[in-house]
Scaffold this motif. Structure first.
Motif, mmCIF file in Angstrom:
data_model
loop_
_atom_site.group_PDB
_atom_site.id
_atom_site.type_symbol
_atom_site.label_atom_id
_atom_site.label_comp_id
_atom_site.label_asym_id
_atom_site.label_seq_id
_atom_site.Cartn_x
_atom_site.Cartn_y
_atom_site.Cartn_z
ATOM 1 N N ALA A 10 56.923 33.756 47.115
ATOM 2 C CA ALA A 10 56.098 32.668 46.577
ATOM 3 C C ALA A 10 55.681 32.957 45.138
ATOM 4 O O ALA A 10 55.412 34.103 44.772
ATOM 5 C CB ALA A 10 54.866 32.466 47.446
ATOM 6 N N LYS A 11 55.605 31.888 44.330
ATOM 7 C CA LYS A 11 55.149 31.984 42.949
ATOM 8 C C LYS A 11 54.150 30.862 42.685
ATOM 9 O O LYS A 11 54.505 29.689 42.758
ATOM 10 C CB LYS A 11 56.330 31.878 41.976
ATOM 11 N N ILE A 12 52.913 31.246 42.380
ATOM 12 C CA ILE A 12 51.871 30.258 42.095
ATOM 13 C C ILE A 12 51.666 30.208 40.587
ATOM 14 O O ILE A 12 51.313 31.218 39.969
ATOM 15 C CB ILE A 12 50.562 30.631 42.814
ATOM 16 N N PRO A 13 51.886 29.059 39.947
ATOM 17 C CA PRO A 13 51.766 28.962 38.490
ATOM 18 C C PRO A 13 50.330 29.166 38.008
ATOM 19 O O PRO A 13 49.369 29.062 38.789
ATOM 20 C CB PRO A 13 52.243 27.532 38.193
ATOM 21 N N ASP A 14 50.183 29.440 36.711
ATOM 22 C CA ASP A 14 48.866 29.640 36.102
ATOM 23 C C ASP A 14 47.950 28.448 36.379
ATOM 24 O O ASP A 14 48.377 27.292 36.355
ATOM 25 C CB ASP A 14 48.998 29.806 34.585
ATOM 26 N N GLY A 15 46.681 28.761 36.629
ATOM 27 C CA GLY A 15 45.690 27.710 36.802
ATOM 28 C C GLY A 15 45.759 26.990 38.130
ATOM 29 O O GLY A 15 45.042 26.008 38.331
ATOM 30 N N GLY A 16 46.590 27.481 39.044
ATOM 31 C CA GLY A 16 46.743 26.814 40.326
ATOM 32 C C GLY A 16 45.513 26.970 41.212
ATOM 33 O O GLY A 16 44.899 28.031 41.264
ATOM 34 N N ILE A 17 45.143 25.899 41.904
ATOM 35 C CA ILE A 17 44.057 25.911 42.891
ATOM 36 C C ILE A 17 44.666 25.539 44.234
ATOM 37 O O ILE A 17 45.364 24.530 44.345
ATOM 38 C CB ILE A 17 42.943 24.918 42.523
ATOM 39 N N LEU A 18 44.409 26.343 45.257
ATOM 40 C CA LEU A 18 44.933 26.055 46.587
ATOM 41 C C LEU A 18 43.798 25.608 47.497
ATOM 42 O O LEU A 18 42.781 26.286 47.617
ATOM 43 C CB LEU A 18 45.601 27.294 47.197
ATOM 44 N N GLY A 19 43.978 24.473 48.161
ATOM 45 C CA GLY A 19 43.014 24.021 49.136
ATOM 46 C C GLY A 19 43.003 24.940 50.339
ATOM 47 O O GLY A 19 43.966 25.666 50.615
ATOM 48 N N ALA A 20 41.905 24.921 51.093
ATOM 49 C CA ALA A 20 41.754 25.796 52.248
ATOM 50 C C ALA A 20 42.899 25.600 53.233
ATOM 51 O O ALA A 20 43.319 24.478 53.514
ATOM 52 C CB ALA A 20 40.422 25.512 52.946
ATOM 53 N N ASN B 251 44.270 32.816 36.184
ATOM 54 C CA ASN B 251 43.267 31.756 36.359
ATOM 55 C C ASN B 251 43.496 30.898 37.609
ATOM 56 O O ASN B 251 43.260 29.685 37.588
ATOM 57 C CB ASN B 251 43.215 30.854 35.113
ATOM 58 N N CYS B 252 43.941 31.542 38.678
ATOM 59 C CA CYS B 252 44.149 30.822 39.929
ATOM 60 C C CYS B 252 42.948 30.989 40.867
ATOM 61 O O CYS B 252 42.231 31.984 40.792
ATOM 62 C CB CYS B 252 45.413 31.327 40.634
ATOM 63 N N TRP B 253 42.775 30.014 41.745
ATOM 64 C CA TRP B 253 41.741 30.082 42.775
ATOM 65 C C TRP B 253 42.384 29.714 44.106
ATOM 66 O O TRP B 253 42.909 28.617 44.264
ATOM 67 C CB TRP B 253 40.597 29.129 42.434
ATOM 68 N N LEU B 254 42.349 30.647 45.038
ATOM 69 C CA LEU B 254 42.894 30.433 46.369
ATOM 70 C C LEU B 254 41.745 30.184 47.333
ATOM 71 O O LEU B 254 40.896 31.053 47.529
ATOM 72 C CB LEU B 254 43.708 31.646 46.833
ATOM 73 N N GLY B 255 41.695 29.003 47.913
ATOM 74 C CA GLY B 255 40.637 28.667 48.859
ATOM 75 C C GLY B 255 40.735 29.502 50.125
ATOM 76 O O GLY B 255 41.658 30.299 50.311
ATOM 77 N N SER B 256 39.798 29.312 51.031
ATOM 78 C CA SER B 256 39.737 30.146 52.228
ATOM 79 C C SER B 256 40.943 29.934 53.140
ATOM 80 O O SER B 256 41.497 28.845 53.228
ATOM 81 C CB SER B 256 38.450 29.855 53.002
#
Length: 231
Positions: free
Chosen positions: A184-194, A171-176
């Protein structure tokens, strides 16, 4: 060309590569269902290694390679690249959008979760292991890599930059234009800004914090307890 005609045109053009691709990689019973739809705009640079469909129900065109629409790109001309010598494991349906570049070396394993969506012009370079969870949205022009590609040697002749696994949670969303580097490890539900850069050192900041909006370089939490959804 209106939308319906364009979609029909793209589907017809996809038939030859789709047939070749499925029968190249999959056992006969699975290949007959044509579960992977391959656009004519995909450059099949290397069709080696293996594909595993790790899911109970296999349906026609459940995985789309080289399709999708992003308004700032020319989807009729952008070219995706398939350079695979290792293994790709699909856990369910998903999209590798137009212009995406996928490179998996002989010892590499790329695992893609259910309902993933890589929209356009993103690149994945896998030499060891990259795991992308379920329901992950990766925006355009992202770069994900588990290797520096070129060895760095210290004065004693030892390599100091070994390849390291990358993990992107569910359930992650990686911006542009984000960059995800080895370890690298991105936890569940993480959203990354552009434009966010995530490295192994970012793990100390991100820890196991789920459902957080992250941004900045160095990375920092912008908002806690957030979720995202497709419109």
């Amino acid at each position: 060309m209106n939308t319906a005609i364009r979609k029909l045109y793209l589907f017809i053009r996809a038939i030859p590569k789709t047939i070749y691709f499925n029968f190249k990689y999959l056992p006969l019973k699975k290949a007959l269902k044509l579960p992977i739809l391959v656009s004519h705009r995909v450059w099949l640079m290397n069709c080696k290694g293996k594909i595993t469909l790790n899911c109970e129900h296999i349906q026609t065109a459940m995985i789309k390679l080289g399709f999708g629409e992003v308004g700032i790109f020319d989807q009729m001309r952008e070219r995706a690249v398939w350079n695979v010598k290792g293994e790709i494991i699909f856990s369910g349906s998903g999209i590798l959008g137009h212009g995406c570049k996928i490179s998996v070396e002989e010892d590499g394993t790329l695992i893609l979760g259910r309902e993933f969506n890589i929209t356009a012009e993103s690149a994945i370079i896998c030499r060891k292991r990259i795991v992308i969870g379920d329901n992950v949205m990766i925006s355009w022009e992202n770069q994900i890599m588990d290797s520096d590609l070129h060895p760095i040697i210290d004065s004693d002749g030892n390599r100091i930059n070994e390849d390291e696994e990358v993990q992107i949670g569910h359930n992650c969303w990686l911006g542009s234009r984000c960059t995800i580097l080895k370890g690298a490890k991105i936890p569940d539900g993480g959203i990354l800004g552009a434009g966010t850069i995530v490295t192994k050192s970012s793990n100390k900041t991100m820890k196991e914090e789920n459902h957080v909006l992250w941004a900045g370089n160095p990375i920092k939490p912008i908002k806690l307890n957030v979720t995202w959804k497709v419109k």
